[in-house]
Enzyme design. Structure first.
Site: not given
Lengths: 413, 413
Positions: B161, B189, B200, B286, B408, B413
């Site tokens: 992702t 991942k 995740t 990240e 973050n 969207t």
């Protein structure tokens, strides 16, 4: 940062405009510059009462407690009375070994000699660095010579570290149907982590009302749980956090006790002042531009309500979403799911502002522009109903910004 | 980011250069593009074994578990066997209500029909958004037609992702004195929070060695505790975290069991692969540029050791200090003091690299340039000896950078 929603005064409580700790009758003080920042700014404050006052205190739960915390905790447990308080900024006197213990004791003794005792010591600033105790002791001597009722604003500034604003509050509360009022005033400091090592939240709140020592300690515990324990800037408890509450003369023959209706009025006023100071700490959080109020209701117990609220308030995902104005309410639910509490996603209901965004285990279909608008203001309110019982908890937290990272990753010695 | 210090292979364990999950005999796979990112990137992976394999799995502890987690958990508890695995990126199918449950079930059924069962479902990506299940089902059909032994690298990419690198590892382990070796291969991942809502971590590890189901589940628990549970990017557990371990054929007449010396060799190899994948997740955290390895020793219990290590790994103060190369070891001790464990500051010893910086309740007098140098590298090691017992724990964490906040807090969207 707006904190209006929690600043409403209760019944019979009147704000004292521009009031502070020294608005309380019989409380005086002074400041001095000891050079703890390598500049001539004031970095030491004395707070001196006209007589020994009944006192209660709550201290950090951090196991690595600073020397002044250990000293003040021991003394107030032995005798719940304080006449003089000394606070220094610029050095936390934490992780400083036996020399730090000796320094805290010397501060207490010198303050007691100069201003009368019992004394109480608080420190905030860099940790792991020896306190230049001689500079502090001579600062105490100098300050003690100019104790007055005018020093309130100077004291509020002298105790600051990375804070950008002074934090004070005072109110008058009616103690019955007649004209008699009592003052409650306070001063606080705290802004997240004190550069370069430590977060510290310090507060002193006082009233002239005589109160029974045991009742006072119980009152302070309840108040702290509903004020200073309801805020989180970065989820860390410092080595030095201390809240001190002074009441009237310790030798008063008929102090107020729990059970008296006037005691509840006083408690409301202390709570009001403490919440105001706590909200000012959050609003001045390092790098913060926004405040999120989290209300958890419908929990099976108060402990569980608090666990869920704290998990959300600590979540760096929630805090970065708030910084970006990104209405990722899924992060709030995920943080709730991580609280270690057996919540049931199919029952919970989440509101942003007054809009329900999640219910019956699935998102409510509302327009994206609306959720964006709900998450945009400086003061955002999220309400999570767990539908498992009737217990609740509230937390105030800040957004996590790039400025926060900047402040806390810079290295300057 | 360097993670060399934890990648040393154990005795009898040989890395397979460029190896991955499909290096394991009998494991094949394929990928497809379902448009879950609105692009033509591959976002679905199938992993298909030649026969039903004995399986064990560990799932997120988040109470707000995604639909695929709830489905897969229920199925593997009922029957510890898996032949086919379907993984989609781009949508976590979490907080999606009854429609999400139906979608996860449809994915399981379609995978079983196309590739043989029992099947196992994993999802990762945005939460609170309905899964476009028809697109996913047709992707399963397309992928099922091209299952092969060549798809390892494509699978490692399809499951990513916000990750920036594919994460694979394979080893061969000698199972005795003779030439017989067994393969252990894996893919994972994870990169902190999956934009825009969720962290995740997913991993699939396999071996051709037949293993008793109960022994396999116990092995996986131990391995996860010492690999995926020893990493923290942002202190949050997602709604979708899943680790799946496949062994040899479920109907093998004499599977390996705990107690056999060869079982310990296999466990070492699974641990090696899992730690390698976990380190790759941290290294790809990240916005991260640095890794901190925290070793807590001398704890009174393993639980206490882990609580202290996790408190340090979660501390935003420690992580921002790491980002700035600021050797504020006081933040490490303060975070340890906040762990809820009764540590004694007068006994603890803290090392950065091989240098003692704190001992006997006070700082060790070493040059500032030295502590700066110890905190500067991409891989920093901090060792905290509590001197209360003989239990230990290790955590790997990343620095908290402005880039993390950027990633973050962005809203797209």
């Amino acid at each position: 940062v707006s904190t209006t929603s929690i600043r409403r005064a209760g019944a019979g409580i009147e704000p004292v405009q521009g009031g502070d700790l020294l608005s309380v009758p019989g409380i005086n003080g002074a400041v001095a510059a000891c050079g703890l920042y390598g500049t001539d700014r004031d970095d030491l404050a004395l707070i001196v009462a006209d007589a020994p006052r009944t006192a209660a205190a709550v201290f950090t739960t951090n196991r690595v407690a600073a020397a002044p915390v250990r000293l003040s905790r021991e003394r107030i447990r032995a005798r719940p009375s304080v006449r003089s308080v000394v606070i220094n900024a610029g050095n936390a006197n934490a992780l400083t070994g036996p020399a730090g213990e000796a320094a805290a004791l010397a501060m207490a003794d010198r303050t007691e000699a100069a201003c009368g005792g019992p004394s109480f010591v608080m420190s905030t600033g860099v940790i792991g660095v020896p306190l230049p105790v001689d500079d502090v002791l001579s600062g105490i001597d100098r300050a003690a010579k100019r104790v007055s009722g005018e020093a309130g604003p100077s004291i509020a500034r002298a105790v600051l570290t990375t804070d950008t604003t002074a934090k004070t509050c005072a109110v008058r509360v009616a103690m019955g149907e007649g004209p008699r009022t009592v003052t409650v005033g306070g001063v606080a400091k705290g802004s997240g982590m004190i550069h370069p090592n430590m977060a510290t939240m310090l507060a002193v709140v006082a009233t002239e009302q005589p109160v029974d020592a045991r009742s006072l300690q119980r009152l302070l515990r309840r108040v702290v749980d509903r004020s200073f324990h309801e805020i989180s800037v970065d989820g860390e408890t410092s080595t030095n956090d201390t809240v001190l509450l002074l009441a009237g003369p310790a030798d008063h023959p008929s102090p107020l006790r729990e059970g008296d209706e006037r005691f509840d009025r006083l408690e409301d006023a202390v709570l009001h002042v403490s919440r105001d100071l706590a909200a000012k700490i959050v609003a001045d959080g390092e790098g913060a531009r926004k405040t999120l109020q989290i209300e958890v209701t419908g929990a099976a117990s108060e402990v569980e309500a608090r666990m869920v609220a704290e998990s959300i308030a600590r979540s760096v995902l929630v805090k970065t979403a708030l910084a970006g104005g990104d209405p990722n309410w899924g992060r709030i639910l995920s943080a709730a799911g991580n609280a270690g509490v057996a919540i049931d996603p199919s029952r919970i209901e989440l509101k942003l502002g007054d809009e329900i965004v999640f219910r019956n285990g699935e998102p409510v279909d509302i327009r994206a522009e609306l959720t964006e608008r709900l998450f945009a203001p400086e003061f955002v309110r999220a309400r999570l109903d767990l539908r498992q019982g009737d217990h609740r908890a509230t937390m105030l937290t800040t957004d996590l910004t790039k400025e926060y990272v900047q402040i806390n990753s810079e290295y300057t010695t």
